[in-house]
Write an enzyme that holds these catalytic residues in place. Structure first.
Site, PDB file in Angstrom:
ATOM      1  N   TRP A 155       0.813  -1.214   0.000  1.00  7.51           N
ATOM      2  CA  TRP A 155       0.000   0.000   0.000  1.00  7.51           C
ATOM      3  C   TRP A 155       0.852   1.271   0.000  1.00  7.51           C
ATOM      4  O   TRP A 155       0.327   2.361  -0.218  1.00  7.51           O
ATOM      5  CB  TRP A 155      -0.919   0.017   1.242  1.00  7.51           C
ATOM      6  CG  TRP A 155      -0.156  -0.284   2.511  1.00  7.51           C
ATOM      7  CD1 TRP A 155      -0.053  -1.503   3.118  1.00  7.51           C
ATOM      8  CD2 TRP A 155       0.666   0.608   3.281  1.00  7.51           C
ATOM      9  NE1 TRP A 155       0.777  -1.423   4.213  1.00  7.51           N
ATOM     10  CE2 TRP A 155       1.227  -0.133   4.344  1.00  7.51           C
ATOM     11  CE3 TRP A 155       0.970   1.962   3.183  1.00  7.51           C
ATOM     12  CZ2 TRP A 155       2.084   0.433   5.293  1.00  7.51           C
ATOM     13  CZ3 TRP A 155       1.828   2.525   4.120  1.00  7.51           C
ATOM     14  CH2 TRP A 155       2.371   1.758   5.159  1.00  7.51           C
ATOM     15  N   PRO A 180      -3.031  -5.817  -5.978  1.00  4.86           N
ATOM     16  CA  PRO A 180      -2.545  -4.732  -5.125  1.00  4.86           C
ATOM     17  C   PRO A 180      -3.038  -4.902  -3.690  1.00  4.86           C
ATOM     18  O   PRO A 180      -3.940  -5.698  -3.431  1.00  4.86           O
ATOM     19  CB  PRO A 180      -3.164  -3.483  -5.761  1.00  4.86           C
ATOM     20  CG  PRO A 180      -4.349  -3.960  -6.517  1.00  4.86           C
ATOM     21  CD  PRO A 180      -4.139  -5.416  -6.850  1.00  4.86           C
ATOM     22  N   ALA A 181      -2.463  -4.156  -2.779  1.00  3.26           N
ATOM     23  CA  ALA A 181      -2.874  -4.218  -1.374  1.00  3.26           C
ATOM     24  C   ALA A 181      -4.350  -3.845  -1.240  1.00  3.26           C
ATOM     25  O   ALA A 181      -4.855  -2.979  -1.969  1.00  3.26           O
ATOM     26  CB  ALA A 181      -2.013  -3.272  -0.547  1.00  3.26           C
ATOM     27  N   SER A 234       6.555  -6.904   3.046  1.00  2.00           N
ATOM     28  CA  SER A 234       7.374  -7.174   4.228  1.00  2.00           C
ATOM     29  C   SER A 234       8.197  -8.452   4.047  1.00  2.00           C
ATOM     30  O   SER A 234       7.819  -9.359   3.297  1.00  2.00           O
ATOM     31  CB  SER A 234       6.469  -7.325   5.450  1.00  2.00           C
ATOM     32  OG  SER A 234       5.610  -8.431   5.256  1.00  2.00           O
ATOM     33  N   GLU A 255      11.187  -7.765  -3.292  1.00  3.15           N
ATOM     34  CA  GLU A 255      11.615  -6.448  -2.792  1.00  3.15           C
ATOM     35  C   GLU A 255      11.015  -6.328  -1.399  1.00  3.15           C
ATOM     36  O   GLU A 255       9.826  -6.059  -1.258  1.00  3.15           O
ATOM     37  CB  GLU A 255      11.095  -5.325  -3.693  1.00  3.15           C
ATOM     38  CG  GLU A 255      11.595  -5.384  -5.125  1.00  3.15           C
ATOM     39  CD  GLU A 255      13.042  -4.953  -5.263  1.00  3.15           C
ATOM     40  OE1 GLU A 255      13.609  -4.398  -4.305  1.00  3.15           O
ATOM     41  OE2 GLU A 255      13.625  -5.203  -6.328  1.00  3.15           O
ATOM     42  N   LEU A 256      11.843  -6.536  -0.374  1.00  5.78           N
ATOM     43  CA  LEU A 256      11.288  -6.693   0.979  1.00  5.78           C
ATOM     44  C   LEU A 256      11.653  -5.517   1.890  1.00  5.78           C
ATOM     45  O   LEU A 256      11.965  -4.436   1.418  1.00  5.78           O
ATOM     46  CB  LEU A 256      11.751  -8.041   1.543  1.00  5.78           C
ATOM     47  CG  LEU A 256      11.436  -9.238   0.621  1.00  5.78           C
ATOM     48  CD1 LEU A 256      11.980 -10.538   1.190  1.00  5.78           C
ATOM     49  CD2 LEU A 256       9.942  -9.366   0.355  1.00  5.78           C
ATOM     50  N   CYS A 289      10.330   1.632   2.202  1.00 13.86           N
ATOM     51  CA  CYS A 289      11.300   0.577   2.514  1.00 13.86           C
ATOM     52  C   CYS A 289      12.727   1.112   2.545  1.00 13.86           C
ATOM     53  O   CYS A 289      13.592   0.523   3.170  1.00 13.86           O
ATOM     54  CB  CYS A 289      11.185  -0.528   1.483  1.00 13.86           C
ATOM     55  SG  CYS A 289      11.264   0.127  -0.180  1.00 13.86           S
ATOM     56  N   GLU A 386      12.192  -2.471  11.602  1.00 14.67           N
ATOM     57  CA  GLU A 386      11.847  -1.469  10.597  1.00 14.67           C
ATOM     58  C   GLU A 386      10.764  -0.586  11.221  1.00 14.67           C
ATOM     59  O   GLU A 386       9.678  -1.075  11.539  1.00 14.67           O
ATOM     60  CB  GLU A 386      11.318  -2.201   9.349  1.00 14.67           C
ATOM     61  CG  GLU A 386      11.121  -1.310   8.167  1.00 14.67           C
ATOM     62  CD  GLU A 386      10.598  -2.070   6.933  1.00 14.67           C
ATOM     63  OE1 GLU A 386       9.972  -3.134   7.097  1.00 14.67           O
ATOM     64  OE2 GLU A 386      10.815  -1.570   5.817  1.00 14.67           O
TER      65      GLU A 386
HETATM   66  P1  NAP Z   1       2.838  -6.794   3.739  1.00 16.02           P
HETATM   67  O1  NAP Z   1       2.020  -6.954   4.934  1.00 16.02           O
HETATM   68  O2  NAP Z   1       3.888  -7.766   3.442  1.00 16.02           O
HETATM   69  O3  NAP Z   1       1.796  -6.702   2.522  1.00 16.02           O
HETATM   70  C1  NAP Z   1       2.241  -6.552   1.198  1.00 16.02           C
HETATM   71  C2  NAP Z   1       1.253  -7.220   0.278  1.00 16.02           C
HETATM   72  O4  NAP Z   1       1.203  -8.601   0.587  1.00 16.02           O
HETATM   73  C3  NAP Z   1      -0.168  -6.710   0.406  1.00 16.02           C
HETATM   74  O5  NAP Z   1      -0.756  -6.701  -0.866  1.00 16.02           O
HETATM   75  C4  NAP Z   1      -0.833  -7.753   1.275  1.00 16.02           C
HETATM   76  O6  NAP Z   1      -2.220  -7.863   1.059  1.00 16.02           O
HETATM   77  C5  NAP Z   1      -0.156  -8.997   0.768  1.00 16.02           C
HETATM   78  N1  NAP Z   1      -0.192 -10.129   1.695  1.00 16.02           N
HETATM   79  C6  NAP Z   1      -0.150 -10.117   3.046  1.00 16.02           C
HETATM   80  N2  NAP Z   1      -0.207 -11.383   3.531  1.00 16.02           N
HETATM   81  C7  NAP Z   1      -0.283 -12.208   2.459  1.00 16.02           C
HETATM   82  C8  NAP Z   1      -0.393 -13.627   2.288  1.00 16.02           C
HETATM   83  N3  NAP Z   1      -0.396 -14.457   3.323  1.00 16.02           N
HETATM   84  N4  NAP Z   1      -0.448 -14.112   1.040  1.00 16.02           N
HETATM   85  C9  NAP Z   1      -0.441 -13.296  -0.033  1.00 16.02           C
HETATM   86  N5  NAP Z   1      -0.371 -11.951   0.060  1.00 16.02           N
HETATM   87  C10 NAP Z   1      -0.274 -11.413   1.296  1.00 16.02           C
HETATM   88  O7  NAP Z   1       3.575  -5.398   3.703  1.00 16.02           O
HETATM   89  P2  NAP Z   1       2.964  -3.968   3.922  1.00 16.02           P
HETATM   90  O8  NAP Z   1       2.858  -3.700   5.368  1.00 16.02           O
HETATM   91  O9  NAP Z   1       1.731  -3.800   3.110  1.00 16.02           O
HETATM   92  O10 NAP Z   1       4.101  -3.068   3.227  1.00 16.02           O
HETATM   93  C11 NAP Z   1       5.172  -2.617   3.928  1.00 16.02           C
HETATM   94  C12 NAP Z   1       6.393  -3.488   3.719  1.00 16.02           C
HETATM   95  O11 NAP Z   1       6.765  -3.489   2.345  1.00 16.02           O
HETATM   96  C13 NAP Z   1       7.585  -2.941   4.457  1.00 16.02           C
HETATM   97  O12 NAP Z   1       8.308  -3.982   5.063  1.00 16.02           O
HETATM   98  C14 NAP Z   1       8.405  -2.295   3.364  1.00 16.02           C
HETATM   99  O13 NAP Z   1       9.764  -2.175   3.669  1.00 16.02           O
HETATM  100  C15 NAP Z   1       8.140  -3.197   2.222  1.00 16.02           C
HETATM  101  N6  NAP Z   1       8.418  -2.518   0.948  1.00 16.02           N
HETATM  102  C16 NAP Z   1       9.519  -2.887   0.269  1.00 16.02           C
HETATM  103  C17 NAP Z   1       9.841  -2.241  -0.913  1.00 16.02           C
HETATM  104  C18 NAP Z   1      11.048  -2.644  -1.688  1.00 16.02           C
HETATM  105  O14 NAP Z   1      11.136  -2.292  -2.849  1.00 16.02           O
HETATM  106  N7  NAP Z   1      11.977  -3.366  -1.112  1.00 16.02           N
HETATM  107  C19 NAP Z   1       9.023  -1.214  -1.387  1.00 16.02           C
HETATM  108  C20 NAP Z   1       7.902  -0.866  -0.658  1.00 16.02           C
HETATM  109  C21 NAP Z   1       7.611  -1.543   0.525  1.00 16.02           C
HETATM  110  P3  NAP Z   1      -3.280  -7.113   2.018  1.00 16.02           P
HETATM  111  O15 NAP Z   1      -3.159  -5.672   1.692  1.00 16.02           O
HETATM  112  O16 NAP Z   1      -4.583  -7.654   1.646  1.00 16.02           O
HETATM  113  O17 NAP Z   1      -2.871  -7.420   3.432  1.00 16.02           O
END
Ligand code: NAP
Length: 485
Positions: A155, A180-181, A234, A255-256, A289, A386
């Protein structure tokens, strides 16, 4: 959803095979600035995700066999439309995600820049010829599209995280499905509408929006017709999805999360370091991130840097993203605010001192005060985790080797920053930091021409740059034999 001039960019259902696809149930998208519902979205699930994968598979041959030039023309049109609708896309993004409008406009331009970049780069997918070991053979290497690409995006950058992946995938000749989220589906759907207007054929770019992250994720990571899976999110969820991809040995890029050190050496230009720290820390309310997570300052400039930095942070204006002059919008949710508050409270209990902020903000449930903490140690949870919020922990250090060891003492390896002038130190530290990207005297490093990605538990693969296409291409070796008379 007021203030959007092209109302047809506001979509409320998945985009599959060129059609808007309604489902029986729906879910709400709310504005994090005030928790008011923006729109109800048709709730897609496993069936729609399977349909999207089928559409991508069915159209793969048509798309991959187009010339790179033909694909570039369509991608370029998509880029032009994104830029023509930059204001509307930015407004949609701010409404669903919260970031200040100027930042949202920046994100739209940043996302679009990948489409422009890869439209051109797709024309440069060169192969190779290799001298063979015998005279009757020739060795030729060609590169081909991987196939159907599935992705899941977060998101925090609802536009750019999709554009970065889709642009490279489509330029390489792959077809694409993104989930997407749940909190931010509107930017993705607006992008789909513009892809349609650009003339990108049905089935090439598909968006499935729905609440069943787990079920839809299983399809995208395990479907036999998906050749490659790419995720931004994440580290915790990334690990789970990696495991799921293992069942069918998919090509994967991740990309975590990150935990970026920001190091200020005694010989740094302090004013430049303050600006870099503000840019890299407080963008998107600290929810990126590559956000600075730990600020290490050498003892000789600790006092001067902390004072100037705190003064600059105190000037940041918190409020609704659509209000002019706001620098920091809401965080994505009250839960995110509570998580940040727990880290700050824990740090204070462990001996950190609050220079600025340190509490939830009075603007609303989802706001946190821009915060500066000193007396922090690298072992406190605010430094280990983080933060993903507008909080700057400052950690003092004496020696270069000491700060390198502290900066690298994390499971993450995405971005790092440092400020110094001594050329020997600049090389030593740049090479010694165990991170995929290093900003040297610079706090903003993302760019379509540069390879974005991490090492260690921050993931693998690169997005953007000439390297970014490799993730969407397979190398094929052709051995031509029997050439002698
Ligand atoms: P997240 O909880 O990992 O969610 C990311 C995506 O994964 C969302 O679309 C989420 O859907 C989905 N998801 C969650 N649980 C899942 C499952 N069991 N199976 C399939 N999909 C699942 O991360 P976030 O809190 O939204 O985003 C923040 C994280 O992203 C941070 O750690 C940040 O550092 C990282 N990030 C990394 C980069 C990079 O390029 N390295 C860039 C941006 C962000 P829902 O929305 O429905 O929960």
């Amino acid at each position: 959803m007021q203030g959007i001039s092209d109302k047809d960019l506001i979509k409320n259902s998945s985009y599959i095979n060129g059609c808007w696809h309604s489902s029986v149930t729906d879910f709400s998208v709310t504005n994090p600035a005030n928790d008011v519902e923006l729109i109800k979205i048709s709730n897609a699930g496993i069936i729609e995700t399977e349909l999207a994968v089928k559409a991508a598979k069915d159209t793969l041959k048509l798309w991959s066999q187009k010339s790179a030039n033909d694909r570039a023309v369509l991608l370029r049109r998509w880029f032009d439309l994104m830029m023509q609708h930059q204001d509307d896309l930015a407004r949609i993004l701010t409404l669903e995600q919260g970031k200040p409008l100027a930042e949202a406009k920046g994100e739209v331009a940043y996302g679009a820049s990948f489409i422009e970049w890869f439209a051109e780069e797709g024309k440069r997918v060169y192969g190779d010829t290799i001298p063979a070991s015998s005279s009757d053979k020739r060795i030729v290497v060609i590169k081909q599209a991987v196939g159907v690409v599935a992705s899941i995006t977060p998101w925090n950058f609802p536009n750019a995280m999709i554009a970065r992946k889709a642009a490279a995938a489509l330029a390489a000749g792959c077809t694409f499905v993104v989930r997407p989220a749940t909190q931010t589906p509107l930017s993705a759907l607006a992008m789909a509408e513009l892809s349609r207007r650009a003339g990108i054929p049905s089935g090439v770019f598909n968006v499935v929006v729905g609440e069943d992250a787990h079920g839809m994720g299983e399809v995208l990571t395990q479907h036999p017709d998906v050749a490659k899976f790419t995720f931004t999110g994440s580290t915790q969820v990334g690990k789970l999805l990696l495991k799921q991809c293992a069942t069918s040995v998919k090509k994967v890029s991740m990309e975590l999360g990150g935990n970026a050190p920001f190091i200020v050496f005694d010989d740094a230009d302090i004013d430049a370091a303050v600006k870099g720290a503000i840019d890299s820390k407080y963008r998107n309310a600290g929810q990126t991130c590559v956000c600075t997570n730990r600020i290490f300052v050498q003892q000789g400039v600790l006092k001067a840097f902390t004072e100037k930095f705190a003064r600059a942070v105190s000037k940041l204006v918190v409020g609704e993203g659509l209000t002019g002059g706001v620098n920091i919008g809401p965080m994505i949710s009250a839960r995110a605010v509570n998580d940040v508050d727990d880290l700050v409270t824990g740090a204070i209990a462990a001996g950190a001192a609050v220079v600025l902020g340190g509490k939830k903000h009075s603007a609303g449930n989802n706001y946190y005060q821009p915060t500066v903490l000193t007396n922090v140690t690298n072992e406190m949870s605010v430094a280990v985790n983080e933060i993903f919020g507008p909080v700057s922990p400052i950690i003092a250090f004496d020696k270069e080797e000491q700060v390198l060891a502290m900066a690298n003492a994390t499971e993450y390896g995405l971005a790092a920053y440092f400020y110094a002038r001594d050329i020997g130190r600049i090389w030593r530290v740049a090479e010694g930091l165990e991170f995929g990207m290093v900003g040297v005297n610079e706090g903003i490093i993302s760019n379509a021409a540069a390879p974005f990605g991490g090492v260690k538990q921050s993931g693998n693969g690169r997005e953007g740059s000439k390297y970014g296409l490799d993730d969407y291409l397979e190398i094929k070796y052709l051995c031509l034999g029997g050439l002698n008379d």
